[in-house]
Design a protein around this motif. Structure first.
Motif, mmCIF file in Angstrom:
data_model
loop_
_atom_site.group_PDB
_atom_site.id
_atom_site.type_symbol
_atom_site.label_atom_id
_atom_site.label_comp_id
_atom_site.label_asym_id
_atom_site.label_seq_id
_atom_site.Cartn_x
_atom_site.Cartn_y
_atom_site.Cartn_z
ATOM 1 N N VAL A 204 0.844 -1.198 0.000
ATOM 2 C CA VAL A 204 0.000 0.000 0.000
ATOM 3 C C VAL A 204 0.880 1.250 0.000
ATOM 4 O O VAL A 204 0.624 2.216 -0.739
ATOM 5 N N THR B 295 2.490 1.755 -3.404
ATOM 6 C CA THR B 295 1.504 2.243 -4.373
ATOM 7 C C THR B 295 1.254 3.737 -4.178
ATOM 8 O O THR B 295 1.164 4.501 -5.157
ATOM 9 N N ALA B 296 1.153 4.170 -2.922
ATOM 10 C CA ALA B 296 0.937 5.589 -2.642
ATOM 11 C C ALA B 296 2.123 6.425 -3.123
ATOM 12 O O ALA B 296 1.950 7.501 -3.708
ATOM 13 N N THR C 286 2.366 9.477 -6.177
ATOM 14 C CA THR C 286 2.756 10.872 -5.921
ATOM 15 C C THR C 286 3.364 11.521 -7.155
ATOM 16 O O THR C 286 3.228 12.725 -7.351
ATOM 17 N N LEU D 5 -0.868 11.706 -0.176
ATOM 18 C CA LEU D 5 -0.345 10.374 -0.469
ATOM 19 C C LEU D 5 0.979 10.116 0.244
ATOM 20 O O LEU D 5 1.268 8.975 0.636
ATOM 21 N N HIS D 6 1.792 11.146 0.428
ATOM 22 C CA HIS D 6 3.010 10.960 1.223
ATOM 23 C C HIS D 6 2.652 10.620 2.672
ATOM 24 O O HIS D 6 3.302 9.760 3.295
ATOM 25 N N VAL E 292 -0.125 9.131 3.568
ATOM 26 C CA VAL E 292 -0.666 7.767 3.501
ATOM 27 C C VAL E 292 0.475 6.745 3.461
ATOM 28 O O VAL E 292 0.401 5.682 4.091
ATOM 29 N N ALA E 293 1.536 7.055 2.724
ATOM 30 C CA ALA E 293 2.671 6.141 2.648
ATOM 31 C C ALA E 293 3.296 5.916 4.021
ATOM 32 O O ALA E 293 3.589 4.774 4.408
#
Length: 313
Positions: A57, A60-61, A65, A219-220, A222-223
């Motif tokens: 996951v 993917t995030a 980006t 997204l960063h 989320v990563a």
């Protein structure tokens, strides 16, 4: 004939001081890593046994980006850019950003790409400024919203009356010192504001600019959240996102390549200061940096070389 003074001397001087400060930060980071090596070793061992699903996951995030960065860059300019090369340029820019200090690599790659795409040099520089301003505004909004959702996480330091007066005096002195700089930069800022109005006159460009900037920062976060879940970091996701945004914004003030050393230390300190075990925090930071820096670095530099060879940069 007497040679004219080199106009690039101030730029070279700034690059010299940026490089010197970068080296100093890296030396301090190396000292801290050596001092806390047992914690780092334990964190690395914990990362080796992390949940692969959550790591997927996170990967993917991170991959998404670069698409979001391309979307934001497209939103900062009125003409359409070649989509494939634009995404490739963002991937290459992220690699270059981890080689040169203070984001100079990413800015240079993006500026060169915009110029090669037909924009005048001044308009390309304005487009980078528009994108940077949107990214800063988005981060400020996200930090404010998450700070309200997680009260008490970002606590302002206790400052005595004397220190507060000193800080106020320093602030006033800085403002007065920036007045001449404002006068010199006013024409450039006027051009940037004109580009902002032009972009926002087209709703689809404005949506790309703000949506891409928001998704990039989100997204960063989320990563890092996914890596934290993979290593069983005992912190709520919203708190991890807030700490990431605050720490990365603070680390951006130090001109190390890609935040190397400064971001690692700021993230680890922020996570441990809010209750995470040191080994788990080190493991989360190592995993996040592995996915965002070390694994994409060589492929990104290869893409950069291909773009240069094909004269896209």
């Amino acid at each position: 004939m007497t040679p004219e003074p080199c106009a690039a001397t101030p730029t070279r001087r700034r690059a010299y001081w940026h490089t010197l400060l970068s080296v100093a930060v890296l030396i301090v980071a190396g000292y801290l890593a050596r001092r806390h090596w047992p914690v780092l070793a334990t964190g690395a061992a914990r990362l080796a046994h992390a949940d692969h699903g959550w790591l997927l996951v996170a990967a993917t995030a991170v991959t998404a980006t670069w698409v979001c960065a391309a979307l934001a860059q497209q939103g900062a300019v009125p003409p359409s850019l070649p989509a494939g090369r634009l995404v490739a340029a963002q991937f290459a820019a992220s690699a270059a950003n981890h080689v040169l200090p203070a984001g100079l690599g990413a800015s240079a790659v993006n500026w060169r790409f915009l110029v090669r795409s037909g924009l005048p040099a001044s308009r390309a520089a304005s487009a980078l400024a528009v994108k940077a301003a949107a990214a800063t505004a988005v981060r400020a909004v996200l930090i404010t919203a998450l700070a309200l959702a997680c009260p008490g996480v970002l606590r302002p330091p206790q400052v005595s009356g004397g220190r507060l007066a000193l800080a106020a005096a320093v602030t006033v002195a800085l403002v007065l010192a920036l007045v001449p700089l404002w006068r010199r930069c006013r024409p450039a800022l006027t051009g940037v504001l004109a580009d902002v109005r032009t972009v926002h006159a087209r709703p689809h460009r404005a949506a790309a600019l703000w949506g891409g900037s928001l998704a990039f920062a989100g997204l960063h976060a989320v990563a890092l959240i996914a890596v934290a879940q993979a290593v069983a970091l005992p912190l709520p996701p919203a708190r991890v996102a807030l700490l990431y945004l605050a720490a990365s914004s603070l680390a951006a003030l130090l001109p190390t390549p890609g935040g190397l050393g400064s971001l690692d230390a700021a993230l680890a300190l922020a996570l441990t200061a809010t209750g995470a075990p040191a080994a788990a925090a080190a493991s989360a930071v190592l995993g996040y940096r592995l996915l965002t820096v070390w694994l994409p670095l060589i492929p990104g530099l290869l893409v950069l070389a291909v773009l240069v060879r094909r004269r896209a940069l």
